[in-house]
Design a protein around this motif. Structure first.
Motif, PDB file in Angstrom:
ATOM      1  N   TYR A  95       0.835  -1.207   0.000  1.00  0.00           N
ATOM      2  CA  TYR A  95       0.000   0.000   0.000  1.00  0.00           C
ATOM      3  C   TYR A  95       0.870   1.258   0.000  1.00  0.00           C
ATOM      4  O   TYR A  95       0.662   2.184  -0.790  1.00  0.00           O
ATOM      5  N   GLU A  98       2.758   1.582  -3.267  1.00  0.00           N
ATOM      6  CA  GLU A  98       1.871   1.890  -4.392  1.00  0.00           C
ATOM      7  C   GLU A  98       1.371   3.334  -4.331  1.00  0.00           C
ATOM      8  O   GLU A  98       1.255   3.996  -5.354  1.00  0.00           O
ATOM      9  N   HIS A 322      11.032  -4.571  -1.356  1.00  0.00           N
ATOM     10  CA  HIS A 322      10.691  -5.392  -2.522  1.00  0.00           C
ATOM     11  C   HIS A 322       9.868  -4.627  -3.546  1.00  0.00           C
ATOM     12  O   HIS A 322       9.713  -5.065  -4.676  1.00  0.00           O
TER      13      HIS A 322
ATOM     14  N   MET B   1      12.693  -6.294  -7.896  1.00  0.00           N
ATOM     15  CA  MET B   1      11.660  -5.324  -7.503  1.00  0.00           C
ATOM     16  C   MET B   1      10.334  -5.696  -8.184  1.00  0.00           C
ATOM     17  O   MET B   1      10.273  -5.890  -9.390  1.00  0.00           O
ATOM     18  N   ILE B   2       9.286  -5.816  -7.387  1.00  0.00           N
ATOM     19  CA  ILE B   2       7.959  -6.165  -7.907  1.00  0.00           C
ATOM     20  C   ILE B   2       7.111  -4.892  -7.910  1.00  0.00           C
ATOM     21  O   ILE B   2       7.123  -4.140  -6.949  1.00  0.00           O
ATOM     22  N   LYS B   3       6.348  -4.693  -8.981  1.00  0.00           N
ATOM     23  CA  LYS B   3       5.488  -3.511  -9.031  1.00  0.00           C
ATOM     24  C   LYS B   3       4.333  -3.674  -8.032  1.00  0.00           C
ATOM     25  O   LYS B   3       3.567  -4.641  -8.125  1.00  0.00           O
ATOM     26  N   PRO B   4       4.215  -2.741  -7.079  1.00  0.00           N
ATOM     27  CA  PRO B   4       3.138  -2.872  -6.098  1.00  0.00           C
ATOM     28  C   PRO B   4       1.806  -2.507  -6.734  1.00  0.00           C
ATOM     29  O   PRO B   4       1.640  -1.408  -7.255  1.00  0.00           O
ATOM     30  N   ARG B   5       0.843  -3.426  -6.702  1.00  0.00           N
ATOM     31  CA  ARG B   5      -0.451  -3.168  -7.329  1.00  0.00           C
ATOM     32  C   ARG B   5      -1.495  -4.113  -6.760  1.00  0.00           C
ATOM     33  O   ARG B   5      -1.165  -5.199  -6.291  1.00  0.00           O
ATOM     34  N   THR B   6      -2.768  -3.670  -6.802  1.00  0.00           N
ATOM     35  CA  THR B   6      -3.867  -4.520  -6.318  1.00  0.00           C
ATOM     36  C   THR B   6      -4.427  -5.332  -7.476  1.00  0.00           C
ATOM     37  O   THR B   6      -4.259  -4.950  -8.641  1.00  0.00           O
ATOM     38  N   PRO B   7      -5.107  -6.425  -7.191  1.00  0.00           N
ATOM     39  CA  PRO B   7      -5.769  -7.181  -8.260  1.00  0.00           C
ATOM     40  C   PRO B   7      -6.884  -6.335  -8.878  1.00  0.00           C
ATOM     41  O   PRO B   7      -7.391  -5.419  -8.227  1.00  0.00           O
ATOM     42  N   PRO B   8      -7.282  -6.625 -10.109  1.00  0.00           N
ATOM     43  CA  PRO B   8      -8.409  -5.886 -10.686  1.00  0.00           C
ATOM     44  C   PRO B   8      -9.699  -6.171  -9.936  1.00  0.00           C
ATOM     45  O   PRO B   8      -9.858  -7.242  -9.358  1.00  0.00           O
ATOM     46  N   VAL B  10     -11.039  -4.552  -7.252  1.00  0.00           N
ATOM     47  CA  VAL B  10     -11.169  -4.224  -5.829  1.00  0.00           C
ATOM     48  C   VAL B  10     -11.111  -2.711  -5.666  1.00  0.00           C
ATOM     49  O   VAL B  10     -10.575  -2.013  -6.528  1.00  0.00           O
ATOM     50  N   GLU B  12      -9.616   0.121  -3.364  1.00  0.00           N
ATOM     51  CA  GLU B  12      -8.729   0.480  -2.249  1.00  0.00           C
ATOM     52  C   GLU B  12      -8.675   1.996  -2.173  1.00  0.00           C
ATOM     53  O   GLU B  12      -8.506   2.671  -3.185  1.00  0.00           O
ATOM     54  N   LEU B  13      -8.800   2.530  -0.959  1.00  0.00           N
ATOM     55  CA  LEU B  13      -8.942   3.971  -0.782  1.00  0.00           C
ATOM     56  C   LEU B  13      -7.723   4.586  -0.103  1.00  0.00           C
ATOM     57  O   LEU B  13      -7.069   3.943   0.721  1.00  0.00           O
ATOM     58  N   LEU B  14      -7.461   5.831  -0.421  1.00  0.00           N
ATOM     59  CA  LEU B  14      -6.483   6.611   0.326  1.00  0.00           C
ATOM     60  C   LEU B  14      -7.112   6.968   1.682  1.00  0.00           C
ATOM     61  O   LEU B  14      -8.328   6.954   1.830  1.00  0.00           O
ATOM     62  N   PRO B  15      -6.263   7.292   2.674  1.00  0.00           N
ATOM     63  CA  PRO B  15      -6.800   7.472   4.033  1.00  0.00           C
ATOM     64  C   PRO B  15      -8.000   8.416   4.129  1.00  0.00           C
ATOM     65  O   PRO B  15      -8.978   8.101   4.804  1.00  0.00           O
ATOM     66  N   ARG B 127     -15.177  -7.138  -7.453  1.00  0.00           N
ATOM     67  CA  ARG B 127     -15.064  -8.557  -7.100  1.00  0.00           C
ATOM     68  C   ARG B 127     -15.056  -8.743  -5.592  1.00  0.00           C
ATOM     69  O   ARG B 127     -15.270  -9.827  -5.098  1.00  0.00           O
ATOM     70  N   GLU B 128     -14.755  -7.645  -4.894  1.00  0.00           N
ATOM     71  CA  GLU B 128     -14.836  -7.631  -3.435  1.00  0.00           C
ATOM     72  C   GLU B 128     -15.635  -6.397  -3.067  1.00  0.00           C
ATOM     73  O   GLU B 128     -15.268  -5.296  -3.478  1.00  0.00           O
TER      74      GLU B 128
END
Lengths: 454, 454
Positions: A95, A98, A322, B1-8, B10, B12-15, B127-128
């Motif tokens: 999070y 990202e 990572h 290094m892995i690209k940080p990302r959520t699955p399609p 869903v 996800e909100l900023l604070p 999906r969620e």
């Protein structure tokens, strides 16, 4: 007909247990918010390649993967695309990396969600459980003062949960590693010794001593003794903690740095007015191997040491290496509330709470139905939680229902009350009963609810 | 290094978006509780044979299955053992059947949790997503008065959410089926006609008419006209609703039963003081095919009809026939909050809220640190949510930080304030600034926060 049942390893509660659990969750959340932590929620599943970048073998074997029917049918040899989170730390790292450019640092977040681990089925071990986490994440650096704010939060949480006396204990990884250095224990061997000392509670001193001087480690008896003596250091009270740290004397630069950090943390806790019997240094605390790099915390219930740590955490150097090149040091803790609740219930410390319903508006005769509806709505506007009895029943039955349901107050308007513009209110907690003017009913109830809280 | 990302699929909100979302969740929960509903939470996964007993092909294709690594390796040909819930209704049925002997009936529960569906990835499809459900479950029977309590809850929820004018619309399946009977439409054909009428919004009257008189259905033109005229019935205001129901005249026994039930519901809503512009009858509402058996509800935002129903539900005869021989009739509704929030945000109705932090305690010079800690703790005891600035910074920077973070108040103690026993408080919402005695600081802040709420 299918037998209705839950999978093994989950905790499902009856409503009044759920109310007790929910009160604990709410208390934790309110306390986290009172220290200025902001809410974050992440999806239950992450992309497998994102979630599993960091984990070793053991964790990965416990991970749950998720697949829709379509994906199951097409499944190849690789890992499924989605995996359920097994903690809240890896999702936090993802999070923050990202959304790095949309967040203000130090970033203070709380996250209260369930996590999933394919544990072996066992009493008190859960495959689905709540974690209640806070972390403060810095960009490039994070002021060590945050190390002392975390135990202040832990302190406030457990004071408010009121589940008994507790002690927040801490140690510092730099102090530990510096101490090892001073004994000539270096590199990989530090990790092995740390792992061994971490077993002191389980294996006892004799077994650990035997291992340390045994073939694998080959430490001198005197070195083993000094390690064990160091691990035995525990303080009682603020001044004793300072004295014990002073008594350690000087060591390597790392050692001194760790010691001075603990001294600063102790002083800050005092400035925050934290009750001094609630915190102590405990130099046996290690908390795993590779993650923490500074202060480490554990919290125990004084009367139930066998429950183990109920809130643990510490300082780490780099949250999200990572996922990003940015250096993101942080400090945080986690409360595993599902297991804690289960243990507290086993120990008889928490149980079923009073209902979340404040008042049952009863119904004595069908002619009074509209009236009961209006009374219920009026009490709701006054902020009360009200259940309305929808069918006229004998008065004794209605009191019995409220009593069994844990509802404290019953409000009734029979023919007499309706004619007189009054309502009869009964407090089932002490039998007090009063017939009062309609427009004072909410005040009558509020006054008694306030009394109880105080 | 892995690209940080959520699955399609869903959200996800900023604070600060999360704070806005959390306020909506809290409002819904508080309102559900104010009507005496009790909390229930169920595990995210159920045993597949338990979860999928009731579902048809389409739902089953959308189900997510969960497997640990061990289970993946051993996987045979059958379905995986665990499946993620796709709604809260099947878990409720399982819960009530499993705990039947420990629950008091009518059982009133709310459940606010996320559910999972393998929807095709598409803007605004998740999906969620959160569902916020209430249901009242009876044993053997359930008084029809609960049918009217549900729209009273919906009314209270959307009044408090304050997202604009809304209308709770209802119809009755007995009225519908009785009307079909009267037209000679019986058995399976009723379901087919119902499914067709349900498409009126999407396909329009002409297309539906063509289908009804076409080869498959073969209804007489006059019958099709009467069906469409019936579907057009909508009321404006309480008396108009009663008049329109009366104007339907007499029909089959089932028809009359449905009509009388709607009349009783309307009268009860009036007795509860529900604003009459907020509810209406709408005889085009069908809500799917086989589940509902009595009243059905939909709720729309008056200014955003294109959003569709934001809260739907109805009465059903038997909740858990797959799990128990007990007859468990019920009535309930669901709010799909994730999609609603997304739509409200797209429409510009909700956005980022003020911070959940009330006060930033600033730090002007290092000598004032202990003082800032004590001030922060004092404000927390007074019930405020406080973030402490841990590093001394220029005053302008601290105001800027609070402003960007959406924190309304800043509290500061420089050397002058510390000597004088005062604190300087600033309200960033209007620039008001005051230097007050330390022991009045919390009152100064509380008064201004109360003003804003009123």
């Amino acid at each position: 007909m299918i037998k209705p049942r839950t999978p093994p390893g989950v905790m499902e509660l009856l409503p009044r247990e759920q109310i007790a659990f929910q009160r604990m969750l709410d208390t934790i959340r309110q306390t986290y918010e009172s220290f200025g932590f902001l809410p974050v929620e992440t999806p239950v599943f992450e992309l497998s390649d994102v979630l599993l970048t960091k984990t070793g073998g053991e964790t990965e074997r416990q991970v749950y993967f998720a697949q829709s029917t379509g994906a199951l049918e097409k499944a190849g040899d690789g890992l499924p695309e989605l995996a359920l989170r097994f903690d809240l730390t890896v999702p936090l790292a993802r999070y923050v990396a990202e959304h790095e450019h949309d967040l203000a640092f130090p970033f203070r977040r709380y996250q209260i969600q369930r996590v999933y681990r394919g544990e072996r089925a066992q009493r008190g071990r859960f495959r689905e459980f709540y974690q209640c986490d806070i972390d403060v994440i810095g960009k490039d650096a994070l002021n060590p003062r945050y190390d002392a704010e975390i135990p202040a939060v832990i302190h406030a949480v457990f004071e408010k949960l009121a589940i008994g006396d507790f002690t927040i204990q801490f140690n510092h990884r730099k102090l530990l590693r510096g101490f090892f250095e001073g004994l000539g224990i270096e590199g990989m061997q530090q990790d092995l010794v740390l792992r061994e000392l971490d077993k002191l509670d389980k294996r006892g001193e004799d077994a650990v001593r035997a291992t340390l001087v045994g073939e694998g480690f080959g430490l001198a008896a005197e070195v083993a003794e000094r390690l064990l003596a160091f691990s035995r250091v525990r303080s009682e009270g603020h001044d004793d903690a300072l004295a014990r740290l002073a008594a350690l004397g000087e060591g390597t630069a790392l050692f001194n740095e760790g010691r001075d950090a603990l001294v600063a943390t102790l002083q800050q806790l005092k400035a925050m007015g934290i009750t001094e019997s609630r915190y102590a240094i405990n130099l046996s605390i290690a908390r795993g191997l590779d993650y923490y790099t500074g202060i480490v915390y554990e919290t125990t219930l004084d009367a139930y040491p066998q429950i183990g740590s109920i809130c643990s955490g510490g300082r780490y150097d780099d949250l999200a290496s990572h996922y990003t090149k940015s250096k993101l040091p942080g400090v945080g803790i986690s409360i595993g509330l599902t297991r804690l609740f289960w243990q507290l219930r086993e120990a008889g410390i928490v149980g079923v709470d009073a209902s979340s319903v404040d008042v049952l508006v009863g119904l004595l005769d069908e002619a009074g139905f509209d009236d009961a509806l209006a009374l219920s709505q009026g009490l709701r506007v006054a902020g009360l939680r009200v259940e309305t009895q929808m069918e006229a029943k004998k008065i004794a039955k209605q009191f019995q229902y409220a009593d069994r349901a844990g509802i404290r107050f019953v409000a009734l308007r029979g023919e007499g009350e309706r004619t007189g513009g009054t309502v009869t209110l009964k407090d089932l907690s002490n039998g007090e009963q009063d017939t009062v003017a309609m427009d004072t009913a909410a005040d009558w109830l509020a006054a008694r609810m306030k009394e109880r809280q105080a």
